[in-house]
Design an enzyme around this catalytic site. Sequence first.
Site, mmCIF file in Angstrom:
data_model
loop_
_atom_site.group_PDB
_atom_site.id
_atom_site.type_symbol
_atom_site.label_atom_id
_atom_site.label_comp_id
_atom_site.label_asym_id
_atom_site.label_seq_id
_atom_site.Cartn_x
_atom_site.Cartn_y
_atom_site.Cartn_z
ATOM 1 N N TYR A 143 -7.382 -1.377 5.547
ATOM 2 C CA TYR A 143 -6.261 -2.253 5.928
ATOM 3 C C TYR A 143 -4.975 -1.690 5.339
ATOM 4 O O TYR A 143 -4.982 -1.133 4.236
ATOM 5 C CB TYR A 143 -6.501 -3.680 5.427
ATOM 6 C CG TYR A 143 -7.606 -4.422 6.149
ATOM 7 C CD1 TYR A 143 -8.945 -4.167 5.862
ATOM 8 C CD2 TYR A 143 -7.315 -5.365 7.131
ATOM 9 C CE1 TYR A 143 -9.967 -4.846 6.526
ATOM 10 C CE2 TYR A 143 -8.331 -6.045 7.800
ATOM 11 C CZ TYR A 143 -9.647 -5.778 7.495
ATOM 12 O OH TYR A 143 -10.656 -6.458 8.155
ATOM 13 N N GLU A 144 -3.869 -1.840 6.045
ATOM 14 C CA GLU A 144 -2.632 -1.167 5.632
ATOM 15 C C GLU A 144 -2.113 -1.649 4.273
ATOM 16 O O GLU A 144 -1.323 -0.960 3.630
ATOM 17 C CB GLU A 144 -1.545 -1.331 6.702
ATOM 18 C CG GLU A 144 -1.093 -2.766 6.896
ATOM 19 C CD GLU A 144 -0.249 -2.945 8.151
ATOM 20 O OE1 GLU A 144 -0.268 -2.069 9.026
ATOM 21 O OE2 GLU A 144 0.419 -3.980 8.253
ATOM 22 N N SER A 145 -2.584 -2.803 3.820
ATOM 23 C CA SER A 145 -2.128 -3.303 2.515
ATOM 24 C C SER A 145 -2.749 -2.522 1.356
ATOM 25 O O SER A 145 -2.306 -2.681 0.218
ATOM 26 C CB SER A 145 -2.477 -4.790 2.378
ATOM 27 O OG SER A 145 -3.869 -4.974 2.536
ATOM 28 N N GLY A 146 -3.767 -1.711 1.617
ATOM 29 C CA GLY A 146 -4.309 -0.868 0.552
ATOM 30 C C GLY A 146 -5.815 -0.852 0.355
ATOM 31 O O GLY A 146 -6.342 0.100 -0.209
#
Lengths: 262, 262, 288, 288
Positions: free
Chosen positions: A52-55
């Site tokens: 996920y792009e949040s990490g």
Amino acid sequence: MTGADYDTNEIMTVTASRRLRDGAVCFVGIGLPSTAANLARLTHAPDLVLIYESGPIGAKPHVLPLSIGDGELAETADTVVSTPEIFRYWLQSGRIDVGFLGAAQIDRYANINTTVIGDYEHPKVRLPGAGGAPEIAGSAHEVLIMLRQSGRSFVDTVDFITSVGHLDGGNARERLGLPGKGPVGVVTDLCVMTPDPETRELTVTEIHPGVTREQIREATGWPVRFAERVTDTPEPSRHELEVLRDLKRRTDEAHRSDAVGR
Amino acid sequence: MTGADYDTNEIMTVTASRRLRDGAVCFVGIGLPSTAANLARLTHAPDLVLIYESGPIGAKPHVLPLSIGDGELAETADTVVSTPEIFRYWLQSGRIDVGFLGAAQIDRYANINTTVIGDYEHPKVRLPGAGGAPEIAGSAHEVLIMLRQSGRSFVDTVDFITSVGHLDGGNARERLGLPGKGPVGVVTDLCVMTPDPETRELTVTEIHPGVTREQIREATGWPVRFAERVTDTPEPSRHELEVLRDLKRRTDEAHRSDAVGR
Amino acid sequence: MAQITSLREAVKELVADGDTVALEGFTHLIPFAAGHEIIRQELERLTLVRMTPDLIYDQLVGMGCATGLVFSWGGNPGVGSLHRLRDAIERGWPHPLEIEEHSHAALANAYVAGASGLPFAVLRGYSGSDLVKHNPNIRFINCPFTGEELAAVPAVKLDTAVIHAQKADRRGNVLLWGVLGVQKEAALAARRVIVTVEEIVDDLDAWPNACILPSWVVSAVCCVPGGSFPSYAHGYYDRNNPFYQQWDGIARDRDRFRAWVQRHILDTADFDEFRRVLAETSEAEQRG
Amino acid sequence: MAQITSLREAVKELVADGDTVALEGFTHLIPFAAGHEIIRQELERLTLVRMTPDLIYDQLVGMGCATGLVFSWGGNPGVGSLHRLRDAIERGWPHPLEIEEHSHAALANAYVAGASGLPFAVLRGYSGSDLVKHNPNIRFINCPFTGEELAAVPAVKLDTAVIHAQKADRRGNVLLWGVLGVQKEAALAARRVIVTVEEIVDDLDAWPNACILPSWVVSAVCCVPGGSFPSYAHGYYDRNNPFYQQWDGIARDRDRFRAWVQRHILDTADFDEFRRVLAETSEAEQRG
């Protein structure tokens, strides 16, 4: 089972989930893609790697995240890296097999608009914007797109290309030197469309049980083509539906427990 | 105390340590600079922040590191970041007050050579090379240099500029657009040299007790200038010497305990 | 060295009208308490930078604190639109908002460049996207070795960065963990840094290679437990999803939004009182 | 997915003559066991990349495994010269070595570019350094926004990266901590990755945001306890400083070096046997 046993969201989600092979590395957008990706992980693809792009890398959420950075993702991931690292070391580096995106508006060449309806300077409707999609669409080896189909969401030409699909078709991507293959499939509540091998125009290749070609034509903003061989989408299995419904039930329960002010 | 109570390394180390103000952020080279910086931290500058290029930020070693990445540095630091981060987020970003360097060879304008003696392509002596020094010399607000003085180490012109001092003097650094002020002092076992305000040529401003001007001339590879006001280096205090000797004793004991093969 | 002070003091000292400010936090640790304090102190003409404006910028923009916004995704996560942001962009209410719009990858790289003291960032991105046509700060350069064309964006440079973290120690060293977003980069790209924290402890008890901001890069540390509500603080409290849903209704209507901010932010002294009044509001609503 | 295998197998499968290889580890976790295995398998014409060649490359270069070296500091830390490296550069023994020399900052940035899929890295550096005159891979570009001149170096791109880490789990996920150096970047800049570890465990028990290489970016994991001797493994054993000092004497003389490698590396089957023979050697020396 007959078509009556599941709804259109369910067959859309199950059909999309089946396109994710076990062991693939999948960069997941929030919402429908995240639901389908986790269904795949909980059924035929236990080693599907969700990023996920949040990490979070290798997230295995027990309940579906409502936001792209839910704690559930961090707690169940193999590790969590900074957002710049996700985009630099993990996406841009070409490590992503499948970029799995939703869309507000998509056109016949699978270009995605999540920016504006109308003119950019004087928008009729201002949409949230790009997020991670432009570089996912550019760098992932393949892109899978999932959204509900209607004349408003499936248009001949998007008002704004936020994230590139096949542009004006043909080998436009190669000419731009984009590393990834781009969209390879669009899964909707009515059917599955894939880009024509030559023109790259989205073409209907699978129709969900009980859906008519007329329904699909009415829900598409361009004179949609059907492939020579159009197959019937296999129905969801009982197991897939049970897992999907359990996942949604767990998710609803988890989030019902919240109360404002606390 | 009299000069007989300490050796030339000790006065060099104490003199250099006194030039580090409490609270400064110091990017430390291994060896003499690391010894002097830790002496400062253990005496007048308890809040001196020590950063080593291997990644430790705020290291407070109990014994001196023999290598730039000793475990002692990691264990006593506020945190340890990756080596790329040290150079990008902490040095290049202009957060370093003092870059504290050693040198194999230095010239009259405080340019440093740690690369080769002789010709680069056919070196007489191949030295270790640049390490972190070129960017420390460029980006630190100030640079402090420490090395033993001799005609071989203090030359008119270095064979190779590894790390830039004041180049050919004057405002050469400004012309190159270097962010930092460059070398502000060179501390040796004989004296302290500082760049002339105009020409930036290294000029003797402090002489250690018992050292003659003649000794300094003989140990300098160019006709060295003495400032109009040359002061005597204050002698090390008993406290400074005790702390320095304890530090060295602890260090020797810690490393004596090692044995090959284990 | 960081000063340990009140949030009111910190905002008063460290944020000025016209500043370029980022309040960062990627769905996690969003510094809502600090955003409220900026509204209370009626700061103006701010240029706000943030990857995901979220409710915190819907509030600031809706109250007219900002004249500029640099962002990459402006929605209400899991819910829909940010109505105040849309009203500002679509209809210039309460006044026009100049936007600089990027992708996440570009803005994240721009923060890295800012933290690294570089004037610009290079990325493989934006090819074929119409964003290039509308944002003059997206340019293209060629690799000096391969000739390959790559996108470039200017570094994020901030007057003040504001973040929320889990812990600080009494010297002002800050520890955060979980979803890290771009908080470290935002702090290191700023001249001044305000950190609100869940608690101030004697010892951070950090693990190896923990994400720590040393005291000497932080201007002010303010202890504001719950200060990232309605977002979450990993290890302390969960995201309050119902509030995000309710915000949709509050922010849809200009008057209702203004009234909500008046009652819950402008008429409250600090974040503790905000939480008390908010609790009263929801009890009242539950009673119907 | 990483294969859990022997180091002999891993080197046989994943390193070939003529490859560009980095064995990384910044004074910490230096993969000596893997370096020995490359010598045992008599690999040739390698281009070796490493910020700090250290003893591990002194051994590889001295045995003629390499024809190229990309580096930024080539000394024996805390002791002095790397005599085999000097002999190769100064006198072309055992054969000439082509060097590409950088600063730490530049090479670290080049690893980051490699891990990021970029063809080059940008840094503020090298101004005024003579390295620019001798390394055609140091070039300068201008910021497309400010016009400022900055240095550029090509990305590090590796056939194989070799690192040593503290732990892996049975699926091949790798955890390292302490001084991290550029190991993660080296691994992510390579097509193939070999990781030797102190131990393989059921559960990594990692803390939040730990430095982890997921199994799917690793080709082979090999359990080699003590595999970074004479460097150290944080939490397992300290650096063996006396060995670094003794190496100075061993490496000064070509014949003595050859004899040492013959006895301790070529004539031993693996790293365990190397450690046994080395222990015998030092006992013998102590007896005098």
